[in-house]
Design a protein around this motif. Structure first.
Motif, short mmCIF file in Angstrom:
data_model
loop_
_atom_site.label_atom_id
_atom_site.label_comp_id
_atom_site.label_asym_id
_atom_site.label_seq_id
_atom_site.Cartn_x
_atom_site.Cartn_y
_atom_site.Cartn_z
N VAL A 131 0.84 -1.20 0.00
CA VAL A 131 0.00 0.00 0.00
C VAL A 131 0.87 1.25 0.00
CG1 VAL A 131 -1.66 1.32 1.40
CG2 VAL A 131 -1.94 -1.15 1.14
N LEU A 132 0.53 2.17 -0.88
CA LEU A 132 1.14 3.50 -0.87
C LEU A 132 0.18 4.39 -0.08
CD1 LEU A 132 3.30 5.51 -1.93
CD2 LEU A 132 1.89 5.78 -3.99
N ARG A 133 0.63 4.81 1.09
CA ARG A 133 -0.26 5.63 1.93
C ARG A 133 -0.10 7.07 1.49
NH1 ARG A 133 0.79 3.03 7.83
NH2 ARG A 133 -0.53 4.77 8.45
N LEU A 134 -1.04 7.51 0.67
CA LEU A 134 -0.94 8.85 0.05
C LEU A 134 -0.89 9.94 1.11
CD1 LEU A 134 -3.40 8.31 -2.95
CD2 LEU A 134 -0.91 8.28 -3.00
N GLU A 135 -1.57 9.68 2.24
CA GLU A 135 -1.59 10.70 3.32
C GLU A 135 -0.17 10.99 3.82
OE1 GLU A 135 -3.25 13.59 5.07
OE2 GLU A 135 -4.66 12.20 4.12
N ASP A 136 0.73 9.99 3.74
CA ASP A 136 2.11 10.20 4.18
C ASP A 136 2.82 11.26 3.35
OD1 ASP A 136 1.70 8.18 5.98
OD2 ASP A 136 2.97 6.68 4.97
N TYR A 137 2.32 11.51 2.14
CA TYR A 137 2.99 12.43 1.22
C TYR A 137 2.21 13.75 1.04
CZ TYR A 137 5.72 8.28 0.53
OH TYR A 137 6.51 7.19 0.77
N LEU A 180 -8.48 18.31 -7.09
CA LEU A 180 -7.45 18.19 -6.04
C LEU A 180 -7.90 18.84 -4.74
CD1 LEU A 180 -4.24 18.94 -8.18
CD2 LEU A 180 -5.31 16.72 -7.68
N SER A 181 -8.66 19.95 -4.85
CA SER A 181 -9.00 20.70 -3.63
C SER A 181 -9.89 19.89 -2.69
CB SER A 181 -9.67 22.04 -4.00
OG SER A 181 -10.92 21.78 -4.59
N HIS A 182 -10.59 18.89 -3.23
CA HIS A 182 -11.39 17.99 -2.39
C HIS A 182 -10.51 17.39 -1.28
CE1 HIS A 182 -14.10 14.67 -1.37
NE2 HIS A 182 -13.11 13.81 -1.60
N TYR A 183 -9.23 17.15 -1.62
CA TYR A 183 -8.33 16.47 -0.68
C TYR A 183 -7.61 17.42 0.26
CZ TYR A 183 -9.39 12.40 -3.46
OH TYR A 183 -10.07 11.39 -4.08
N LEU A 184 -7.92 18.73 0.14
CA LEU A 184 -7.37 19.66 1.13
C LEU A 184 -8.02 19.41 2.49
CD1 LEU A 184 -7.20 22.95 -0.97
CD2 LEU A 184 -5.29 21.50 -0.23
N THR A 185 -9.27 18.92 2.46
CA THR A 185 -9.96 18.62 3.72
C THR A 185 -10.23 17.12 3.89
OG1 THR A 185 -12.01 19.18 2.56
CG2 THR A 185 -11.07 20.87 4.00
N ALA A 186 -10.46 16.41 2.77
CA ALA A 186 -10.72 14.97 2.86
C ALA A 186 -9.42 14.21 3.01
CB ALA A 186 -11.45 14.50 1.61
N PRO A 187 -9.44 13.06 3.70
CA PRO A 187 -8.21 12.26 3.80
C PRO A 187 -7.82 11.69 2.43
CG PRO A 187 -10.05 11.14 4.89
CD PRO A 187 -10.57 12.48 4.43
N LEU A 188 -6.52 11.62 2.18
CA LEU A 188 -6.04 10.97 0.95
C LEU A 188 -6.12 9.46 1.16
CD1 LEU A 188 -3.10 13.42 0.53
CD2 LEU A 188 -4.69 12.90 -1.33
N PRO A 189 -6.58 8.72 0.15
CA PRO A 189 -6.81 7.28 0.36
C PRO A 189 -5.51 6.48 0.46
CG PRO A 189 -7.25 7.89 -1.92
CD PRO A 189 -6.97 9.17 -1.19
N ASP A 190 -5.60 5.33 1.14
CA ASP A 190 -4.55 4.32 1.04
C ASP A 190 -4.68 3.68 -0.33
OD1 ASP A 190 -3.66 4.82 3.55
OD2 ASP A 190 -4.43 2.97 4.46
N TYR A 191 -3.56 3.56 -1.05
CA TYR A 191 -3.64 3.10 -2.45
C TYR A 191 -2.91 1.77 -2.61
CZ TYR A 191 -4.05 3.34 -7.45
OH TYR A 191 -4.40 3.06 -8.75
N PRO A 192 -3.65 0.68 -2.92
CA PRO A 192 -2.98 -0.62 -3.10
C PRO A 192 -2.28 -0.65 -4.46
CG PRO A 192 -5.34 -0.84 -3.54
CD PRO A 192 -5.11 0.59 -3.13
N VAL A 193 -0.98 -0.96 -4.47
CA VAL A 193 -0.23 -0.93 -5.73
C VAL A 193 -0.12 -2.32 -6.36
CG1 VAL A 193 1.06 1.15 -5.09
CG2 VAL A 193 2.03 -1.10 -4.59
N ALA A 194 -0.63 -3.34 -5.68
CA ALA A 194 -0.74 -4.69 -6.27
C ALA A 194 -1.80 -5.44 -5.47
CB ALA A 194 0.59 -5.43 -6.21
#
Ligand code: ZN
Ligand code: ZN
Length: 482
Positions: free
Chosen positions: A195-201, A222-236
């Protein structure tokens, strides 16, 4: 590391890699493909260092869905569509410096190696995650295998993104998701995946968004994510299509947008340093480059605005590398959406083979769907060719002569016998031609790209006898720069 002098400080222009679930149609050409090529040619004519990246995308599961729907062997289908896409690029004069070929073993190995290194460094982590599979056919409900309603705007969407609003979608976020392959219900599936944790970046992503030149529609996504959490992204994850994972990823297939993000790290780096392999070498090569400029549809905003920059950040490129983006809206055919399933399409390779590619490029630039949904009509295209050809000083192609003769014989043509414009005269005062050429040049800059304005200004100048040898004409038509 050997740095190619011409690459140092270059901007990478991304010509998006088309999915091989069909040939390119004229709507695709009118969007990112021609625009990226035109912008690259114009930038080079200004003396800017440019690397163009093109390729094909074999690994989205849209490919298997299309083959199943058509009853075709998937590998034969891929080969056929790849050939048609290559023909469209060639006939349309869409060039490239780097070509991403995901069917090459070396590319698949490089993607696996880079993901393995990101795992080893903790930039990507193996962690339990709830994905969804179809309770009937068992397919993992990712991308084309799931449909539902967009959680942001309520439109019908698949598990990749929402075309109308550009928002990110997945089986977990779609409203009323169903299996797109068999109609089955989703059931939760606990898996351990990278998982690439987008919130980490987040901090680096905000730095990217702040400095990049982005259209307002992209900023809205993009501005939606200024307040919403960025999702955990499964890379496989478990899937029946895509690059097979190796090492710690054995048994999983690599997510195709993650593969694309890595391809932007890897492809240009290999041009700078042909021996570059692995994260550190790609990052070192990338430090020589200015950044990436994406040409793409608005429905890919999440990916080029969030996922790909996060892949770069995870690799260790801390300085922003997204220079900007040029997006397009939908292009219609005779008033309705292009649809290969309804056979409502003009295939780009066939259309370019039948018509003068210079006129096709100019017409699609003239009515590019940049600000709103615009439309291709055969009547408008024919009239444009009749009018534009004398301005360019060119001759009709043999097949155009034929089709014009056939139309005249069938009595369908009410076109004037003089070719519609042999004696058009100037339509701007001669004294204004130089100003119009200058405006056309500015309209082909990356940060103010407006090919429709460029064609209009160029044609004004041509009507006044100027601009035949201009860089603008060369860029728009794809002629070698004079
Ligand atoms: Zn199913
Ligand atoms: Zn939506």
């Amino acid at each position: 590391m050997t740095v190619t002098a011409d690459c140092s400080g270059a901007t990478v222009i991304v010509i998006p890699q088309p999915t091989v679930n069909g040939p390119l149609h004229v709507g695709h050409l009118s969007g990112p493909f021609l625009a990226a090529d035109i912008a690259a040619r114009a930038a080079r004519a200004r003396g800017e260092r440019i690397i163009t990246l093109a390729g094909v995308d074999v690994h989205p599961n849209f490919v298997t869905t299309k083959a199943a729907n058509m009853g075709l062997d998937v590998h034969e289908m891929v080969a056929r569509y790849r050939a048609q896409i290559a023909a469209a690029f060639s006939l349309g004069r869409i060039g490239h410096d780097v070509f991403i070929d995901p069917e090459q073993d070396s590319f698949c190995e490089a993607v696996n190696r880079m993901l393995g290194e990101l795992l080893d460094r903790g930039a990507i982590r193996m962690q339990p995650m709830t994905l969804h599979r179809c309770s009937d056919c068992g397919r993992t409900m990712q991308h084309s295998y799931v449909v539902g309603k967009c959680p942001n705007c309520g439109s019908g969407a698949n598990g990749l993104s929402c075309e109308p609003c550009g928002g990110f979608t997945s089986a977990a976020t779609l409203i009323q998701p169903n299996c797109a392959r068999c109609g089955g219900e989703p059931e939760p599936m606990e898996v351990t995946v990278p998982v690439l944790r987008l919130e980490d970046y987040r901090a680096q992503l905000i730095a990217e968004w702040t400095q990049a030149e982005l259209p307002p529609r992209v900023r809205r996504v993009l501005s939606h994510y200024l307040t919403a959490p960025l999702p955990d992204y499964p890379v496989a994850y478990p899937m029946d299509w895509g690059i097979e994972g190796t090492g710690a990823l054995a048994g999983l297939r690599i997510d195709f947008p993650a593969e694309l993000g890595l391809s932007y790290l890897y492809g240009p780096a290999r041009l700078v340093d042909p021996a570059a392999n692995g994260i550190d070498a790609c990052v070192a090569a990338w430090r020589q480059l200015a950044g990436l400029w994406h040409f793409n549809g608005i429905d890919n905003a999440f990916y080029f605005g969030i996922l790909y920059p996060a892949v770069f950040a995870a690799a260790g490129l801390t300085e922003p590398k997204m220079t900007g983006a040029t997006v397009n809206e939908l292009y219609l055919l005779e008033g309705s959406k292009f649809s290969s399933s309804r056979n409502h399409a003009l295939w780009a390779d066939e259309f370019l083979a039948e018509h003068d590619p210079e006129l096709v490029r100019l017409y699609l630039s003239w009515c590019r769907p940049d600000r709103y949904e615009s439309n291709f009509s055969r009547q408008s295209f024919d009239a444009f060719c009749q009018w534009a050809r004398p301005l360019l000083g060119g001759e009709a192609t043999a097949s155009e002569h034929r089709s014009e003769r056939q139309r005249a014989q069938s009595g369908a043509s009410a076109e004037p016998s003089n070719g519609g414009g042999q004696d058009q005269g100037c339509w701007i005062p001669e004294e204004m031609a130089a100003d119009d050429l200058e405006r056309a040049e500015h309209a082909l800059r990356l940060n103010s790209f407006d090919s429709s304005l460029a064609v209009r200004c160029l044609f004004g100048a041509l009507s006044a006898g100027q601009g035949r040898q201009s860089a603008v004409l060369a860029a728009l038509t794809g002629r070698p720069a004079g």
